[in-house]
Scaffold this motif. Structure first.
Motif, PDB file in Angstrom:
ATOM      1  N   SER A 132      48.143  30.152  33.664  1.00 54.64           N
ATOM      2  CA  SER A 132      47.035  30.560  32.791  1.00 54.64           C
ATOM      3  C   SER A 132      45.818  29.695  33.087  1.00 54.64           C
ATOM      4  O   SER A 132      45.952  28.494  33.332  1.00 54.64           O
ATOM      5  CB  SER A 132      47.434  30.377  31.323  1.00 54.64           C
ATOM      6  OG  SER A 132      46.289  30.510  30.486  1.00 54.64           O
ATOM      7  N   GLY A 134      43.377  29.271  30.882  1.00 52.48           N
ATOM      8  CA  GLY A 134      42.813  28.697  29.652  1.00 52.48           C
ATOM      9  C   GLY A 134      43.349  29.369  28.405  1.00 52.48           C
ATOM     10  O   GLY A 134      43.958  30.439  28.474  1.00 52.48           O
ATOM     11  N   PHE A 136      42.599  31.403  26.051  1.00 52.08           N
ATOM     12  CA  PHE A 136      41.846  32.566  25.578  1.00 52.08           C
ATOM     13  C   PHE A 136      42.499  33.769  26.254  1.00 52.08           C
ATOM     14  O   PHE A 136      43.285  33.598  27.198  1.00 52.08           O
ATOM     15  CB  PHE A 136      40.359  32.481  25.959  1.00 52.08           C
ATOM     16  CG  PHE A 136      40.148  32.044  27.377  1.00 52.08           C
ATOM     17  CD1 PHE A 136      39.943  30.699  27.692  1.00 52.08           C
ATOM     18  CD2 PHE A 136      40.222  32.971  28.417  1.00 52.08           C
ATOM     19  CE1 PHE A 136      39.783  30.293  29.020  1.00 52.08           C
ATOM     20  CE2 PHE A 136      40.056  32.575  29.739  1.00 52.08           C
ATOM     21  CZ  PHE A 136      39.839  31.234  30.044  1.00 52.08           C
ATOM     22  N   LEU A 138      42.120  37.262  28.387  1.00 50.98           N
ATOM     23  CA  LEU A 138      41.287  38.169  29.186  1.00 50.98           C
ATOM     24  C   LEU A 138      41.845  39.580  29.096  1.00 50.98           C
ATOM     25  O   LEU A 138      42.883  39.807  28.472  1.00 50.98           O
ATOM     26  CB  LEU A 138      41.291  37.696  30.649  1.00 50.98           C
ATOM     27  CG  LEU A 138      40.707  36.295  30.894  1.00 50.98           C
ATOM     28  CD1 LEU A 138      41.048  35.815  32.302  1.00 50.98           C
ATOM     29  CD2 LEU A 138      39.203  36.286  30.683  1.00 50.98           C
TER      30      LEU A 138
END
Ligand SMILES: N#Cc1c(-c2ccc3ccn(Cc4ccccn4)c3c2)n[nH]c1N
Length: 228
Positions: A132, A134, A136, A138
């Motif tokens: 990953s 980050g 958050f 997508l």
């Protein structure tokens, strides 16, 4: 390094053929192959997704499409990377390790992701990393792949004009990079720090270290070495 990327939107990956990455491809430092997952579909609708077992929102990508695709595009000696919000964090250390790989294949999912059996089946034959970029979410893996490929390829000898550039990166010594300046020496009443305008390189190095520590302390205390 050879890089393969599988996506249902291969044109999303065209930015990787521009600028510095494009030059690395032109110079033969990197070879980039992009693949349209729909070329491995077997129905008139070219379906790549289906409803999730056990209910839940969205759709899941079909193993009967991904499996044959990876059989064709991912050889046994390649590293298979699957971007996912549930992955291990991608870091500068990951980029450093990947920059020494001969062949990396990225599997870009969409929808709610790829049927887990695709990863489990591939892991019987190749090294697989679910990563990953980050904390958050997508819409798909393509943007993550572009970010990870940039971070990785820039570390390969010959890609960056100034070889020492990446040795002074943020994160290369574990700290954030301090502020940078260029001409003019005064701009809108703001001056370049005097130490940088002088010629004492030892003082400049000390100043940069202090700035890195201060910025890291303020923005990313989690990166500070124990004694700092
Ligand atoms: N790396 C990374 C990512 C992603 C990522 C990567 C691949 C896919 C394939 C589908 N989706 C959407 C999606 C939404 C909800 C639950 C699962 N998946 C992706 C998201 N999101 N955030 C990151 N740091």
């Amino acid at each position: 390094m050879r890089i393969g990327v599988v996506s249902i939107f291969p044109s999303y990956l065209e930015p990787m053929r521009m600028a510095l990455l494009g030059k690395a491809i032109d110079r033969g430092i990197v070879a980039l192959d992009t693949y349209d997952l729909r070329d491995w579909t077997h129905d008139v609708h070219r379906a790549v997704d289906d409803s999730p077992y056990g209910g839940g929102p969205g759709m899941v990508m079909k193993p009967t499409v991904w499996g044959p695709c990876l059989d064709d595009v991912c050889p046994d000696d390649a590293l298979l990377v699957v971007p996912t919000p549930a992955g291990v964090p991608f870091t500068q250390a990951t980029a450093q390790a990947w920059s020494r790989e001969k062949h990396i294949v990225f599997a870009c999912g969409r929808y709610e992701g790829i049927d887990q059996r695709v990863i489990d089946d591939a892991a019987k034959r190749v090294r697989v990393q679910e990563v990953s970029i980050g904390d958050f979410v997508l819409i798909g893996g393509e943007v993550a792949v572009i970010a990870m490929v940039e971070a990785t390829v820039r570390l390969i000898d010959g890609v960056l004009g100034n070889a020492s550039s990446h040795q002074q990166d943020s994160f290369s010594d574990g700290l954030l990079e301090g502020p940078s300046y260029t001409r003019p020496p005064v701009w809108r009443g703001l001056e370049v720090p005097e130490v940088l305008r002088g010629g004492d390189h030892a003082k400049q190095q000390q100043w940069r270290r202090e700035q890195s520590l201060a910025r890291t302390r303020e923005r990313r205390p989690d990166l500070l070495p124990p004694e700092q």
